[in-house]
Design a protein around this motif. Structure first.
Motif, PDB file in Angstrom:
ATOM      1  N   ILE B 363      38.614  31.006  38.886  1.00  0.00           N
ATOM      2  CA  ILE B 363      38.018  30.892  40.234  1.00  0.00           C
ATOM      3  C   ILE B 363      37.638  32.268  40.776  1.00  0.00           C
ATOM      4  O   ILE B 363      36.559  32.451  41.337  1.00  0.00           O
ATOM      5  CB  ILE B 363      38.997  30.188  41.200  1.00  0.00           C
ATOM      6  CG1 ILE B 363      39.199  28.744  40.771  1.00  0.00           C
ATOM      7  CG2 ILE B 363      38.492  30.236  42.628  1.00  0.00           C
ATOM      8  CD1 ILE B 363      40.294  28.027  41.515  1.00  0.00           C
ATOM      9  N   GLN B 366      34.415  33.377  39.531  1.00  0.00           N
ATOM     10  CA  GLN B 366      33.263  32.731  40.156  1.00  0.00           C
ATOM     11  C   GLN B 366      33.063  33.217  41.590  1.00  0.00           C
ATOM     12  O   GLN B 366      31.952  33.482  42.005  1.00  0.00           O
ATOM     13  CB  GLN B 366      33.461  31.207  40.189  1.00  0.00           C
ATOM     14  CG  GLN B 366      33.791  30.589  38.853  1.00  0.00           C
ATOM     15  CD  GLN B 366      32.614  30.598  37.906  1.00  0.00           C
ATOM     16  OE1 GLN B 366      31.506  30.328  38.331  1.00  0.00           O
ATOM     17  NE2 GLN B 366      32.852  30.919  36.650  1.00  0.00           N
ATOM     18  N   THR B 367      34.154  33.294  42.326  1.00  0.00           N
ATOM     19  CA  THR B 367      34.097  33.679  43.745  1.00  0.00           C
ATOM     20  C   THR B 367      35.112  34.779  44.001  1.00  0.00           C
ATOM     21  O   THR B 367      36.274  34.514  44.274  1.00  0.00           O
ATOM     22  CB  THR B 367      34.449  32.465  44.641  1.00  0.00           C
ATOM     23  OG1 THR B 367      33.818  31.314  44.119  1.00  0.00           O
ATOM     24  CG2 THR B 367      34.017  32.691  46.060  1.00  0.00           C
ATOM     25  N   PRO B 368      34.677  36.028  43.893  1.00  0.00           N
ATOM     26  CA  PRO B 368      35.640  37.129  43.974  1.00  0.00           C
ATOM     27  C   PRO B 368      36.448  37.158  45.265  1.00  0.00           C
ATOM     28  O   PRO B 368      37.585  37.611  45.266  1.00  0.00           O
ATOM     29  CB  PRO B 368      34.763  38.373  43.874  1.00  0.00           C
ATOM     30  CG  PRO B 368      33.518  37.919  43.229  1.00  0.00           C
ATOM     31  CD  PRO B 368      33.322  36.496  43.629  1.00  0.00           C
ATOM     32  N   GLU B 369      35.883  36.648  46.357  1.00  0.00           N
ATOM     33  CA  GLU B 369      36.608  36.716  47.636  1.00  0.00           C
ATOM     34  C   GLU B 369      37.919  35.926  47.600  1.00  0.00           C
ATOM     35  O   GLU B 369      38.828  36.197  48.370  1.00  0.00           O
ATOM     36  CB  GLU B 369      35.757  36.180  48.793  1.00  0.00           C
ATOM     37  CG  GLU B 369      34.603  37.072  49.185  1.00  0.00           C
ATOM     38  CD  GLU B 369      33.392  36.823  48.318  1.00  0.00           C
ATOM     39  OE1 GLU B 369      33.447  35.910  47.467  1.00  0.00           O
ATOM     40  OE2 GLU B 369      32.394  37.534  48.487  1.00  0.00           O
ATOM     41  N   THR B 370      38.008  34.941  46.718  1.00  0.00           N
ATOM     42  CA  THR B 370      39.217  34.114  46.687  1.00  0.00           C
ATOM     43  C   THR B 370      40.448  34.920  46.272  1.00  0.00           C
ATOM     44  O   THR B 370      41.562  34.436  46.366  1.00  0.00           O
ATOM     45  CB  THR B 370      39.066  32.938  45.706  1.00  0.00           C
ATOM     46  OG1 THR B 370      38.680  33.470  44.451  1.00  0.00           O
ATOM     47  CG2 THR B 370      38.042  31.956  46.184  1.00  0.00           C
ATOM     48  N   LEU B 371      40.210  36.135  45.813  1.00  0.00           N
ATOM     49  CA  LEU B 371      41.333  36.989  45.428  1.00  0.00           C
ATOM     50  C   LEU B 371      42.333  37.157  46.571  1.00  0.00           C
ATOM     51  O   LEU B 371      43.502  37.458  46.342  1.00  0.00           O
ATOM     52  CB  LEU B 371      40.789  38.353  45.009  1.00  0.00           C
ATOM     53  CG  LEU B 371      41.721  39.224  44.204  1.00  0.00           C
ATOM     54  CD1 LEU B 371      42.150  38.522  42.954  1.00  0.00           C
ATOM     55  CD2 LEU B 371      41.051  40.519  43.860  1.00  0.00           C
ATOM     56  N   ILE B 372      41.856  36.934  47.776  1.00  0.00           N
ATOM     57  CA  ILE B 372      42.740  37.099  48.936  1.00  0.00           C
ATOM     58  C   ILE B 372      43.870  36.071  48.921  1.00  0.00           C
ATOM     59  O   ILE B 372      44.879  36.219  49.595  1.00  0.00           O
ATOM     60  CB  ILE B 372      41.922  37.036  50.249  1.00  0.00           C
ATOM     61  CG1 ILE B 372      42.673  37.757  51.357  1.00  0.00           C
ATOM     62  CG2 ILE B 372      41.571  35.631  50.616  1.00  0.00           C
ATOM     63  CD1 ILE B 372      41.812  38.176  52.501  1.00  0.00           C
ATOM     64  N   LEU B 373      43.733  35.043  48.090  1.00  0.00           N
ATOM     65  CA  LEU B 373      44.786  34.031  47.997  1.00  0.00           C
ATOM     66  C   LEU B 373      45.786  34.310  46.873  1.00  0.00           C
ATOM     67  O   LEU B 373      46.611  33.463  46.533  1.00  0.00           O
ATOM     68  CB  LEU B 373      44.168  32.649  47.792  1.00  0.00           C
ATOM     69  CG  LEU B 373      43.397  32.143  49.002  1.00  0.00           C
ATOM     70  CD1 LEU B 373      42.566  30.941  48.655  1.00  0.00           C
ATOM     71  CD2 LEU B 373      44.373  31.780  50.104  1.00  0.00           C
ATOM     72  N   LEU B 374      45.687  35.491  46.282  1.00  0.00           N
ATOM     73  CA  LEU B 374      46.603  35.869  45.201  1.00  0.00           C
ATOM     74  C   LEU B 374      48.064  35.658  45.610  1.00  0.00           C
ATOM     75  O   LEU B 374      48.458  36.016  46.708  1.00  0.00           O
ATOM     76  CB  LEU B 374      46.369  37.348  44.896  1.00  0.00           C
ATOM     77  CG  LEU B 374      47.132  37.969  43.739  1.00  0.00           C
ATOM     78  CD1 LEU B 374      46.622  37.424  42.431  1.00  0.00           C
ATOM     79  CD2 LEU B 374      46.972  39.471  43.769  1.00  0.00           C
ATOM     80  N   PHE B 378      49.856  27.665  46.934  1.00  0.00           N
ATOM     81  CA  PHE B 378      48.821  26.731  46.512  1.00  0.00           C
ATOM     82  C   PHE B 378      48.228  27.137  45.174  1.00  0.00           C
ATOM     83  O   PHE B 378      47.994  26.316  44.292  1.00  0.00           O
ATOM     84  CB  PHE B 378      47.720  26.671  47.576  1.00  0.00           C
ATOM     85  CG  PHE B 378      46.613  25.730  47.223  1.00  0.00           C
ATOM     86  CD1 PHE B 378      46.785  24.362  47.341  1.00  0.00           C
ATOM     87  CD2 PHE B 378      45.401  26.206  46.749  1.00  0.00           C
ATOM     88  CE1 PHE B 378      45.764  23.490  46.998  1.00  0.00           C
ATOM     89  CE2 PHE B 378      44.391  25.341  46.395  1.00  0.00           C
ATOM     90  CZ  PHE B 378      44.570  23.976  46.526  1.00  0.00           C
ATOM     91  N   ILE B 382      47.903  24.980  41.644  1.00  0.00           N
ATOM     92  CA  ILE B 382      46.712  24.634  40.854  1.00  0.00           C
ATOM     93  C   ILE B 382      46.770  25.266  39.466  1.00  0.00           C
ATOM     94  O   ILE B 382      46.322  24.684  38.493  1.00  0.00           O
ATOM     95  CB  ILE B 382      45.382  24.997  41.570  1.00  0.00           C
ATOM     96  CG1 ILE B 382      45.292  26.484  41.856  1.00  0.00           C
ATOM     97  CG2 ILE B 382      45.181  24.177  42.824  1.00  0.00           C
ATOM     98  CD1 ILE B 382      43.905  26.908  42.279  1.00  0.00           C
TER      99      ILE B 382
END
Lengths: 260, 409
Positions: B363, B366-374, B378, B382
């Protein structure tokens, strides 16, 4: 208010839950350090635990304490004491005793392993501060829930749901929205979205202090420019503070209106 | 017989060569004059002192030796030494203050067309380029300390810069504060060992079009972008350490268009990306340690027949990032700190394969900003569900035989 605060703490100490909580953290700290033998790594594991467990325990404690001491609270209400003093006193009492268990429970093992000589003392202190904030926030939120629900089972249900939402569901929605709208510039949105969830905010605050900050900087300078600076640190702590103040004020408002 | 021959040769050099002393109070008080009055096979001995000289030129096969590190101060006027001798020794100098330039590669020592030379025990400070070696063979550059204070890429030079060289040995040098610590272009059959390259603003080591070289026991710390190796074949890299190359565009090791290489016994610790692999084929990675990197390994495309065996992956945020659903690379017998399988038959190899790619790493790709959920709960959930039944990640990208204990050897 101080008397009620004192009474709440004494009550919790007598009911032994504070000790259980304290011993749990104490064991956790020693086991982590024993298994990892490295404070750096122990802190990362600890972070995972603190951002999930502290809110959960705060939530359950808050609800439990309210329903358990309800009769005594009603007795107090018959006395010439201001309502907000009673409830705020109780609230601070629970939060303080939980925080004390957390700080002592984790502090003792780390100090025993030579915390003061290591460079990670600031990370550790930040971890404890964040843990304390999470305690205060989630006890306040759960008090809000229990004040507005007479039914115990319902109250517990809502409280657990609230925790589940903050710890898991919120991140899920956040992730989905990021993936759905990935053609738009999302850094600012992501930054704002973290502010609305104290668990996320605490997680990022700690992550940034743990050398993983470069990973965040990898994607967008926005995160790092914001969280990486001391201004970012202060304002995030400020937002956490707001997260304490608002629910606490709401406790006062609800308590004053409520018909017992 | 052999000994006799050697001693004869030794005596013959002794008898024919002379030593010329240079010092501030001697008859010869400049290095250039000393060199001018020497002939082939002579030694020019420079005593301690400060010599304000630049563009010292020599084409003679001499030994230029400094005693107690005499200082050559080029006062920001071009090169310090320009050497065009076939065979020479340069030892024990301290060379400082080389001019910056946007059009010329001014260096402390420039060597052209040499075929047999030694440069050792020199200290270079505040230089633009350090050693610039062009079209040379059979050279040894050892135990030099090169430092400067480079600020930006365009206005800074490289520590050891080799261009069109063969059979070189670069050993035990310390390079810091330049653009690229060690830079090789069109260099072959060379050995680079025991060097330390730190705090350079671009790469600690950078080589391009340099085949058949061996890099070992070097240390690369805190460089702006780590180490980059590009467009080269038949490279051996072993026993190197790549530390703390943290930053938005930083790699422990960047491999681009590398073929038939051996990378083993290296340590990659706390880099944003341990190894970034781009268009590399037939590479063996064995016995490496990847410790606490952001990404231990990141594939960015067109990689075939990369084989990973006996490596240790310890506490990386992501073990592996992969950008396609096709996979021709193999992982076997590696140790993964995140492996949660079991070993019922007690043969030291896990009974369940390990999947190094997590859904979250897919993920983030695909969407680098999602790194903030490291490290969010959740994300753990997944990842777990993807591990149980892979949907998004290549299902043949797995370590069939993960090792249960850290591989130490």
């Amino acid at each position: 208010m101080l008397k009620i605060l004192k009474y709440s703490i004494q009550d919790l100490l007598r009911s032994r839950w504070s000790y259980v909580y304290f011993i749990f953290y104490l064991l956790l700290g020693f086991v982590l350090l024993f298994l990892n033998n490295n404070m750096d790594k122990a802190i990362i594991t600890l972070m995972n635990i603190i951002i999930v467990l502290t809110p959960l325990i705060g939530t359950i404690f808050g609800v439990m304490y309210y329903y358990n001491s309800r009769e005594f609270t009603e007795l107090l209400l018959a006395q010439p004491i201001k309502r907000n003093k009673i409830f705020i006193g109780q609230y601070i009492g629970i939060s303080l005793s939980l925080t004390l268990s957390l700080v002592l429970g984790l502090g003792i093992p780390f100090v025993a392993y030579g915390l003061f000589k290591s460079a990670i003392i600031f990370d550790f202190v930040l971890l404890l501060i964040v843990g304390a904030f999470l305690n205060f926030i989630f006890v306040a939120l759960s008090y809000n829930i229990s004040l507005s629900t007479e039914n115990k089972i319902k109250g517990f249900g809502y409280a657990i749901l609230m925790w589940l939402f903050m710890a898991v569901i919120y991140d899920g929605l956040f992730l989905i929205s990021l993936v759905m709208f990935n053609e738009y510039p999302l850094e600012k949105f992501a930054l704002a979205a973290t502010m609305f969830n104290p668990i996320d905010l605490s997680r990022i605050l700690i992550l940034l202090k743990l050398d993983i900050s470069a990973l965040l900087g990898y994607t967008g300078a926005v995160f790092k420019d914001f969280f990486g600076t001391s201004l970012g640190l202060l304002s995030s702590l400020g937002v956490l503070f707001v997260w304490v103040i608002l629910p606490a004020l709401n406790i006062v408002r609800k308590a004053n209106k409520k018909d017992f | 017989m052999k000994n006799l021959l050697f001693s004869f040769l030794f005596l013959s050099t002794l008898s024919f060569s002379k030593t010329i002393e240079v010092c501030k109070t001697c008859a010869i008080n400049s290095i250039q004059n000393g060199i001018d009055s020497a002939s082939d096979n002579d030694t020019v001995l420079v005593k301690h002192g400060v010599y304000f000289e630049d563009s010292i030129l020599f084409g003679k096969n001499i030994h230029l030796i400094g005693e107690n590190h005499p200082v050559i101060d080029a006062q920001f006027k071009g090169y310090a030494l320009i050497i065009e001798a076939k065979s020479f020794v340069l030892q024990g100098f301290k060379i400082i203050n080389i001019q910056q330039s946007y059009t010329k590669d001014y260096s402390a020592v420039r060597v052209l067309n040499s075929t047999n030379f030694v440069i050792k025990d020199n200290i270079l400070e505040n230089v633009f380029f350090g050693f610039m070696i062009e079209k040379s063979k059979w050279g040894l550059i050892s135990n030099n300390k090169i430092s400067s204070n480079a600020v930006e890429e365009a206005s800074s030079g490289n520590g050891v810069h080799l261009w069109h060289c063969q059979n070189m040995r670069i050993e035990g040098n310390h390079v810091s504060g330049l653009r690229d610590g060690l830079y090789f272009e069109f260099v072959s059959h060379s050995f680079i060992s025991g060097n330390t390259s730190t705090n350079n603003i671009r790469y600690g080591l950078h080589f391009m079009f340099s085949n058949h070289n061996e890099y070992h026991h070097n240390e690369f710390n805190n460089n702006g972008a780590g180490v980059a190796v590009m467009f080269s074949k038949f490279i051996k890299m072993h026993h190197n350490t790549f530390h703390y190359n943290w930053g938005t565009a930083s790699y422990g090791l960047l491999l681009k268009e590398i073929y038939d290489a051996d990378i083993h016994h290296n340590l990659f610790e706390q880099n944003t990306i341990g190894i970034n692999i781009d268009g590399c084929t037939r590479i063996k990675y064995e016995h490496n340690f990847f410790v606490r990197n952001g990404w231990a390994i990141k594939f960015t495309g067109g990689c075939y027949a990369n084989h990973f065996m006996f490596n240790n992956f310890l506490y990386n945020s992501f073990d592996l990032s992969y950008n396609s659903r096709l996979n021709d690379n193999t992982f076997n017998f590696n140790y993964w700190s995140e492996y949660t399988g079991y070993d019922l038959d007690k043969d030291g190899i896990g009974d369940v394969p390990y999947r190094p790619i997590k859904l979250f790493s897919y993920i983030v790709n695909q969407t680098p900003e999602t790194l903030i959920l490291l490290r969010s709960l959740f994300v753990d959930i997944i990842n777990f569900s993807e591990k149980v039944s892979p949907v998004f990640t290549p299902d043949n990208l797995l370590d069939e035989k993960p090792v249960m204990k850290i591989i130490n050897d």
